[in-house]
Design a protein around this motif. Sequence first.
Motif, PDB file in Angstrom:
ATOM      1  N   LEU A 292       0.826  -1.207   0.000  1.00  0.00           N
ATOM      2  CA  LEU A 292       0.000   0.000   0.000  1.00  0.00           C
ATOM      3  C   LEU A 292       0.860   1.256   0.000  1.00  0.00           C
ATOM      4  CD1 LEU A 292      -2.826   1.285   0.238  1.00  0.00           C
ATOM      5  CD2 LEU A 292      -2.624   1.044   2.716  1.00  0.00           C
ATOM      6  N   SER A 293       1.941   1.235   0.772  1.00  0.00           N
ATOM      7  CA  SER A 293       2.839   2.384   0.828  1.00  0.00           C
ATOM      8  C   SER A 293       3.418   2.703  -0.544  1.00  0.00           C
ATOM      9  CB  SER A 293       3.961   2.118   1.836  1.00  0.00           C
ATOM     10  OG  SER A 293       4.848   3.206   1.912  1.00  0.00           O
ATOM     11  N   ALA A 294       3.812   1.652  -1.270  1.00  0.00           N
ATOM     12  CA  ALA A 294       4.355   1.863  -2.615  1.00  0.00           C
ATOM     13  C   ALA A 294       3.280   2.414  -3.553  1.00  0.00           C
ATOM     14  CB  ALA A 294       4.918   0.550  -3.158  1.00  0.00           C
ATOM     15  N   HIS A 295       2.059   1.912  -3.416  1.00  0.00           N
ATOM     16  CA  HIS A 295       0.965   2.371  -4.271  1.00  0.00           C
ATOM     17  C   HIS A 295       0.646   3.847  -4.035  1.00  0.00           C
ATOM     18  CE1 HIS A 295      -2.913   2.200  -6.395  1.00  0.00           C
ATOM     19  NE2 HIS A 295      -3.431   2.826  -5.352  1.00  0.00           N
ATOM     20  N   LEU A 296       0.619   4.243  -2.772  1.00  0.00           N
ATOM     21  CA  LEU A 296       0.259   5.616  -2.418  1.00  0.00           C
ATOM     22  C   LEU A 296       1.445   6.568  -2.478  1.00  0.00           C
ATOM     23  CD1 LEU A 296      -2.087   4.945   0.647  1.00  0.00           C
ATOM     24  CD2 LEU A 296      -2.779   5.687  -1.634  1.00  0.00           C
ATOM     25  N   ARG A 297       2.644   5.983  -2.585  1.00  0.00           N
ATOM     26  CA  ARG A 297       3.881   6.768  -2.554  1.00  0.00           C
ATOM     27  C   ARG A 297       3.981   7.584  -1.262  1.00  0.00           C
ATOM     28  NH1 ARG A 297       4.366   8.924  -8.875  1.00  0.00           N
ATOM     29  NH2 ARG A 297       4.316   6.830  -9.814  1.00  0.00           N
TER      30      ARG A 297
ATOM     31  N   GLU B 285       2.415   6.029   9.426  1.00  0.00           N
ATOM     32  CA  GLU B 285       1.748   7.213   9.968  1.00  0.00           C
ATOM     33  C   GLU B 285       1.194   8.085   8.849  1.00  0.00           C
ATOM     34  OE1 GLU B 285       0.084   9.872  12.597  1.00  0.00           O
ATOM     35  OE2 GLU B 285       0.858   7.851  12.958  1.00  0.00           O
ATOM     36  N   ALA B 286       1.931   8.209   7.766  1.00  0.00           N
ATOM     37  CA  ALA B 286       1.441   8.992   6.635  1.00  0.00           C
ATOM     38  C   ALA B 286       0.183   8.353   6.042  1.00  0.00           C
ATOM     39  CB  ALA B 286       2.527   9.113   5.571  1.00  0.00           C
ATOM     40  N   ILE B 287       0.137   7.026   6.017  1.00  0.00           N
ATOM     41  CA  ILE B 287      -1.061   6.330   5.528  1.00  0.00           C
ATOM     42  C   ILE B 287      -2.237   6.558   6.471  1.00  0.00           C
ATOM     43  CG2 ILE B 287      -2.047   4.035   5.144  1.00  0.00           C
ATOM     44  CD1 ILE B 287       0.719   3.184   4.119  1.00  0.00           C
ATOM     45  N   LEU B 288      -1.998   6.482   7.767  1.00  0.00           N
ATOM     46  CA  LEU B 288      -3.065   6.710   8.742  1.00  0.00           C
ATOM     47  C   LEU B 288      -3.634   8.123   8.615  1.00  0.00           C
ATOM     48  CD1 LEU B 288      -1.566   4.992  11.920  1.00  0.00           C
ATOM     49  CD2 LEU B 288      -3.090   4.021  10.197  1.00  0.00           C
ATOM     50  N   GLU B 289      -2.767   9.085   8.375  1.00  0.00           N
ATOM     51  CA  GLU B 289      -3.226  10.460   8.185  1.00  0.00           C
ATOM     52  C   GLU B 289      -4.007  10.593   6.881  1.00  0.00           C
ATOM     53  OE1 GLU B 289       0.232  12.890   8.444  1.00  0.00           O
ATOM     54  OE2 GLU B 289       0.471  12.609  10.616  1.00  0.00           O
ATOM     55  N   ARG B 290      -3.531   9.917   5.839  1.00  0.00           N
ATOM     56  CA  ARG B 290      -4.217   9.968   4.539  1.00  0.00           C
ATOM     57  C   ARG B 290      -5.656   9.455   4.663  1.00  0.00           C
ATOM     58  NH1 ARG B 290      -7.194   9.025   0.940  1.00  0.00           N
ATOM     59  NH2 ARG B 290      -6.757   8.536  -1.266  1.00  0.00           N
TER      60      ARG B 290
ATOM     61  N   VAL C 288      -7.977   1.940  -0.676  1.00  0.00           N
ATOM     62  CA  VAL C 288      -8.259   3.360  -0.910  1.00  0.00           C
ATOM     63  C   VAL C 288      -9.757   3.576  -1.073  1.00  0.00           C
ATOM     64  CG1 VAL C 288      -7.903   5.285  -2.508  1.00  0.00           C
ATOM     65  CG2 VAL C 288      -5.980   3.790  -1.908  1.00  0.00           C
ATOM     66  N   ALA C 289     -10.417   2.706  -1.831  1.00  0.00           N
ATOM     67  CA  ALA C 289     -11.863   2.845  -2.051  1.00  0.00           C
ATOM     68  C   ALA C 289     -12.627   2.754  -0.739  1.00  0.00           C
ATOM     69  CB  ALA C 289     -12.345   1.764  -3.022  1.00  0.00           C
ATOM     70  N   MET C 290     -12.178   1.898   0.160  1.00  0.00           N
ATOM     71  CA  MET C 290     -12.869   1.712   1.438  1.00  0.00           C
ATOM     72  C   MET C 290     -12.920   3.010   2.236  1.00  0.00           C
ATOM     73  SD  MET C 290     -11.870  -0.966   4.451  1.00  0.00           S
ATOM     74  CE  MET C 290     -12.172  -0.543   6.176  1.00  0.00           C
ATOM     75  N   TYR C 291     -11.781   3.635   2.414  1.00  0.00           N
ATOM     76  CA  TYR C 291     -11.741   4.837   3.243  1.00  0.00           C
ATOM     77  C   TYR C 291     -12.237   6.082   2.492  1.00  0.00           C
ATOM     78  CZ  TYR C 291      -9.251   1.963   6.593  1.00  0.00           C
ATOM     79  OH  TYR C 291      -8.920   0.974   7.494  1.00  0.00           O
ATOM     80  N   ASP C 292     -11.988   6.139   1.198  1.00  0.00           N
ATOM     81  CA  ASP C 292     -12.478   7.289   0.438  1.00  0.00           C
ATOM     82  C   ASP C 292     -13.995   7.281   0.366  1.00  0.00           C
ATOM     83  OD1 ASP C 292      -9.916   8.144   0.109  1.00  0.00           O
ATOM     84  OD2 ASP C 292      -9.830   7.855  -2.074  1.00  0.00           O
ATOM     85  N   GLU C 293     -14.604   6.096   0.327  1.00  0.00           N
ATOM     86  CA  GLU C 293     -16.071   6.047   0.321  1.00  0.00           C
ATOM     87  C   GLU C 293     -16.634   6.528   1.656  1.00  0.00           C
ATOM     88  OE1 GLU C 293     -19.863   5.692  -1.094  1.00  0.00           O
ATOM     89  OE2 GLU C 293     -17.944   5.656  -2.171  1.00  0.00           O
ATOM     90  N   ALA C 294     -15.951   6.217   2.753  1.00  0.00           N
ATOM     91  CA  ALA C 294     -16.388   6.745   4.052  1.00  0.00           C
ATOM     92  C   ALA C 294     -16.325   8.265   4.046  1.00  0.00           C
ATOM     93  CB  ALA C 294     -15.522   6.176   5.166  1.00  0.00           C
TER      94      ALA C 294
END
Length: 347
Positions: free
Chosen positions: A33-38, A43-48, A333-339
Amino acid sequence: MTPRERVLCALSHQEPDRTPRDFWAEPASLARLSAHLRLRDEEAILERFRIDLRRLSAREPPDRDTGGGVYENRWGERYVLRSTPWGPVRDDLPGALSAATADADRFPWPSVDDVDHRPLRDQAHRWPAHALLYGFADVWQRPALVRGWEPFFADMVERPELVHSLCARFVAYYREDYAQAQEAAGGRIDLFLLISDLGSQRGPLISMTMFREFVAPHLRAMVDRIHELGARVLFHSCGDIAVFIDDLVAIGIDALDPIQPVGEGMAPEALRRRTAGRLCLHGGIDMQRVLTQGSPDEVRREVRRYLDTFRGGGYILSPAHLFQPDVPPANIVAMYDEADRQEGGGF
């Protein structure tokens, strides 16, 4: 609301400004996931994704390489690391006490003195606005992994005193571990994790009679200690455990994870009717098919289903287990963006 206020509101069965969110991933899944989101780190993913909880961790002794690719932790659990395209994943083996000649009294059981809880102070200070979760207390399944599942099940019939003795060792350790953790964190830990997988895909692993004799007393001892520490209990069990829910509520469990959607009794609508106002639910987004094999649109539909079902509080959005390496990053990404799309808001 702050993230912590949001989580505490849901745990109290009140309606927060939006549904709180959690995130928990296998290391290999996190790397993918980190590679996908760059993004550089977790922590950066949790904030995203605007995750409301943070997990604290003490410093523990490393696992031991016993040779031949087999590792053993200080409890005597043994495992190998299976390769995937995104990194290694653990597969469990029979544990250190699985041999017929194994002697639990002679086994070098770990001591809480081997754990350094001091890092929890700085971690708690790092996230003053977030709900904090600590621990991995397993007081029935982990003894079974150390003993080996087959002999452990036989012991419940033939040597019940051994089962209780093994479980009691784990309870004593984790009661002290959790007390020291809460002290080190300055009383800031909101949730302590309590684990024991009780279900299979088709139903419970053990009978209600066995649950009440061999599991419930040890869970209650942990629940009582966690409540004494001013925190709530997040209890994790995979599988279809609908039959145990009323007993778990009576024991004092505050929140149930990961509400794996197997069987009619574990569907969100059934769980809502049965647990509203009595038990907070954590998880539910299907890890076996929807997240791993479904399209982003299917993931979004499932998120909407859970958010709509649990309007009014008592729910924390999370996958129905850790994100596994075979989950496409686009689905996470779809899971959290839909929320976000459905509820917006946030800290």
